[in-house]
Design an enzyme around this catalytic site. Structure first.
Site, short mmCIF file in Angstrom:
data_model
loop_
_atom_site.label_atom_id
_atom_site.label_comp_id
_atom_site.label_asym_id
_atom_site.label_seq_id
_atom_site.Cartn_x
_atom_site.Cartn_y
_atom_site.Cartn_z
N TYR A 158 28.60 -3.73 -23.60
CA TYR A 158 27.27 -3.18 -23.29
C TYR A 158 26.37 -3.15 -24.53
O TYR A 158 25.15 -3.20 -24.41
CB TYR A 158 27.40 -1.74 -22.77
CG TYR A 158 27.59 -1.64 -21.28
CD1 TYR A 158 28.73 -2.17 -20.68
CD2 TYR A 158 26.65 -0.99 -20.48
CE1 TYR A 158 28.92 -2.06 -19.32
CE2 TYR A 158 26.85 -0.87 -19.11
CZ TYR A 158 27.98 -1.41 -18.54
OH TYR A 158 28.17 -1.30 -17.20
N LYS A 193 43.19 -5.33 -21.14
CA LYS A 193 43.52 -6.73 -20.80
C LYS A 193 44.12 -7.33 -22.07
O LYS A 193 43.62 -8.32 -22.63
CB LYS A 193 42.23 -7.44 -20.34
CG LYS A 193 42.42 -8.83 -19.80
CD LYS A 193 43.07 -8.87 -18.42
CE LYS A 193 43.38 -10.29 -18.01
NZ LYS A 193 44.20 -10.38 -16.79
N ASP A 244 43.36 -5.84 -14.15
CA ASP A 244 43.41 -6.47 -12.82
C ASP A 244 44.46 -5.79 -11.94
O ASP A 244 44.24 -5.57 -10.74
CB ASP A 244 43.64 -8.00 -12.93
CG ASP A 244 44.76 -8.38 -13.90
OD1 ASP A 244 45.29 -7.49 -14.61
OD2 ASP A 244 45.09 -9.58 -13.97
N ASP A 248 33.21 0.83 -15.91
CA ASP A 248 32.07 0.73 -14.99
C ASP A 248 32.55 0.22 -13.64
O ASP A 248 32.25 0.79 -12.59
CB ASP A 248 31.02 -0.23 -15.58
CG ASP A 248 29.83 -0.40 -14.65
OD1 ASP A 248 29.33 0.63 -14.15
OD2 ASP A 248 29.42 -1.55 -14.41
N ASP A 296 33.40 2.55 -9.89
CA ASP A 296 32.72 2.29 -8.61
C ASP A 296 33.76 2.07 -7.52
O ASP A 296 33.63 2.56 -6.40
CB ASP A 296 31.81 1.04 -8.72
CG ASP A 296 30.35 1.40 -8.89
OD1 ASP A 296 30.08 2.48 -9.48
OD2 ASP A 296 29.47 0.63 -8.46
C1 IPM Z 1 26.64 3.41 -14.33
C2 IPM Z 1 25.59 2.38 -14.05
C3 IPM Z 1 25.01 1.91 -15.37
C4 IPM Z 1 26.13 1.27 -16.16
C5 IPM Z 1 23.81 0.95 -15.24
C6 IPM Z 1 22.73 1.51 -14.37
C7 IPM Z 1 23.29 0.55 -16.59
O1 IPM Z 1 26.08 1.33 -13.29
O2 IPM Z 1 26.30 4.49 -14.86
O3 IPM Z 1 27.81 3.15 -14.05
O4 IPM Z 1 26.44 0.09 -15.97
O5 IPM Z 1 26.71 1.96 -17.00
MN MN Z 2 28.19 1.55 -12.78
#
Ligand code: IPM
Ligand code: MN
Length: 355
Positions: A142, A189, A221, A245, A249
Site C-alpha cells: 500500500y 506467503k 492461500d 485487506d 473482507d
Molecule cells: C479497507 C478498505 C481500504 C483498504 C480502501 C478503501 C483504501 O478497503 O479499509 O479495508 O484497502 O485498506
Molecule cells: Mn478492504
C-alpha cells in the site's frame, strides 16, 4: 470520565450510521456518568468538495487533539469511474492511517447466535467462530514504491517491510493471544515472497518471549480456504496489509451481513474505530443502512481506548437484543419482510440502554 472524540462521518451512509453510534454512546454516557465531547471534522469526498483534500490538516489536528476517533466510511462512485481523478477519497484514509501512525488494524469476526442461519456458510461450520485479524496497516504494498516504466506500458508496486514494523504488529498479536485462547496464526506467503520470509523469521524469533502462545505459520492461500471451511478453528491471526485487506473482507460475511462487523485501527498515540463496511453509495439517504457495525465500533472505542468494559458490554447487550427481537434493517430480515430504518434501530438501542 470526560472523553474527547473526533467524529469523522465521511461519505455515503457514513453520516447516517455515525448518527446512531453517537446517540447510543450518548445514552451510555448518561447511564454511566461520563461526559462525551464530540468534534466533527471533514474527510473523504465531502472534504474534497469543501477544501480539495480528502484528509485536510484541520481534520488531522482534530484527530490529534482527541482521545479517540469514530469514523464512518469513505468513498464515492464519482471517483471510481474516473481513473484520471487526481484526488480520491480513499487517499484520505491512507493519509490518515499513515499520519496518525495507525499501524495495527484489529478486525474481529464473530457470530451472533440469533443469526447463525443468515450466514452463507452452514451453521455447523461457523458455530462458535470468534477470531480476530490483526492487519498491518501502514506498510507493505500500500505504501511501497510504485510507478510506470517503458513509456507507461509496465507498472509496478513494491512490498517492503522492516523487522521493526513486523515486530510491533506481532507484539500486539502475541498480547492479544495471551488474553484469549493463546493461539496465534502468522499468515504469509513465505514459499514465494522475501518480505513474507522476514515476517516468518521475525515472528519465530519472538516465540521465546511468549512461551505460552502456540504459533502456527500458514500460507495465505491456504488460510483463504480454511477460513470458509472451518473459521472456528482460528483465534488470533496476524498478517501484512494487502493479505489482511482481502482476508478480512472474506471473513466479514461469515457473521451474516457486511453491516455487522466493527474494527479498530491503533497506533501508539491514537486509535480510530470504524465499521468494516464501506460507504454503500446506493443506499445513501434511504434509511436502510445497518448501523450495528458502527455501534459495535463505539463499543470497541469504550473498551480499548478507555478500558470501559461495562460500557462496551452494555452496547453489546442491546445489540444482541435488537437482533433477537428482530428490530433490524432489511439486510437481516427474512425474505421480503420490511426492515426497520437505520434511525429506528438506533432509537431502539437507546431505549434499551436508558430503560
Ligand atoms: C479497507 C478498505 C481500504 C483498504 C480502501 C478503501 C483504501 O478497503 O479499509 O479495508 O484497502 O485498506
Ligand atoms: Mn478492504
Amino acid at each position: 470520565m470526560h472523553l474527547k472524540i473526533a467524529l469523522l462521518a465521511g461519505d455515503g451512509i457514513g453520516p447516517e450510521v455515525i448518527d446512531q453510534a453517537v446517540k447510543v454512546s450518548d445514552a451510555i454516557a448518561k447511564k454511566f456518568n461520563h461526559s462525551l465531547e464530540w468534534t466533527p471534522a471533514l474527510t473523504g469526498a465531502a472534504a474534497i468538495d469543501a477544501v480539495g483534500d480528502p484528509y485536510p490538516e484541520e481534520t488531522h489536528q482534530v484527530c490529534l487533539d482527541a482521545d479517540a476517533i469514530l469514523f464512518g466510511a469513505i468513498g464515492h462512485p464519482r471517483f471510481d469511474n474516473d481513473p484520471s481523478a487526481k484526488v480520491r477519497p480513499e487517499q484520505g484514509l491512507l493519509k490518515m492511517r499513515q499520519k496518525l501512525g495507525l499501524f495495527a488494524n484489529v478486525r474481529p469476526t464473530f457470530t451472533f447466535p440469533s443469526l447463525l442461519d443468515k450466514s452463507p456458510l452452514k451453521r455447523e461450520r461457523i458455530e462458535g467462530t470468534d477470531l480476530v485479524f490483526l492487519r498491518e496497516l501502514t506498510g507493505g504494498i500500500y505504501f511501497g514504491e510504485r510507478g510506470r516504466k517503458d513509456g507507461g506500458n509496465t507498472a509496478f508496486d513494491t512490498c517492503t517491510y522492516t523487522r521493526e514494523e513486523i515486530q510491533r504488529l506481532a507484539i500486539k498479536g502475541f498480547e492479544l493471544a495471551m488474553t484469549r485462547s493463546k493461539k496465534l496464526c502468522c499468515v504469509d506467503k513465505a514459499n514465494v515472497l522475501e518480505s513474507s520470509r522476514l515476517w516468518r523469521e521475525t515472528v519465530q524469533a519472538m516465540e521465546k518471549d511468549y512461551p505460552e502462545v502456540e504459533v502456527s505459520y500458514e500460507f495465505v492461500d491456504a488460510v483463504a480456504m480454511r477460513l470458509v471451511q472451518w473459521p472456528n478453528s482460528y483465534d488470533v491471526l496476524i498478517t501484512e496489509n494487502l493479505f489482511g485487506d482481502i482476508l478480512t473482507d472474506e471473513a466479514s460475511v461469515i457473521s451474516g451481513s457486511m453491516g455487522l462487523m466493527p474494527s479498530a485501527s491503533v497506533g501508539t498515540e491514537n486509535a480510530l474505530y470504524e465499521p468494516i463496511h464501506g460507504s454503500f453509495p446506493q443506499a445513501t439517504g434511504l434509511g436502510i443502512a445497518n448501523p450495528l457495525a458502527t455501534v459495535l465500533s463505539a463499543a470497541m472505542l469504550f473498551e480499548m481506548s478507555f478500558g470501559l468494559t461495562e460500557e462496551g458490554a452494555e452496547i453489546r447487550r442491546v445489540v444482541d437484543l435488537s437482533l433477537a427481537e428482530g428490530i433490524v434493517t432489511e439486510d437481516l430480515k427474512e425474505g421480503d419482510a420490511k426492515g426497520n430504518s437505520t434511525t429506528e434501530v438506533g432509537d431502539y438501542l437507546v431505549k434499551q440502554i436508558l430503560g
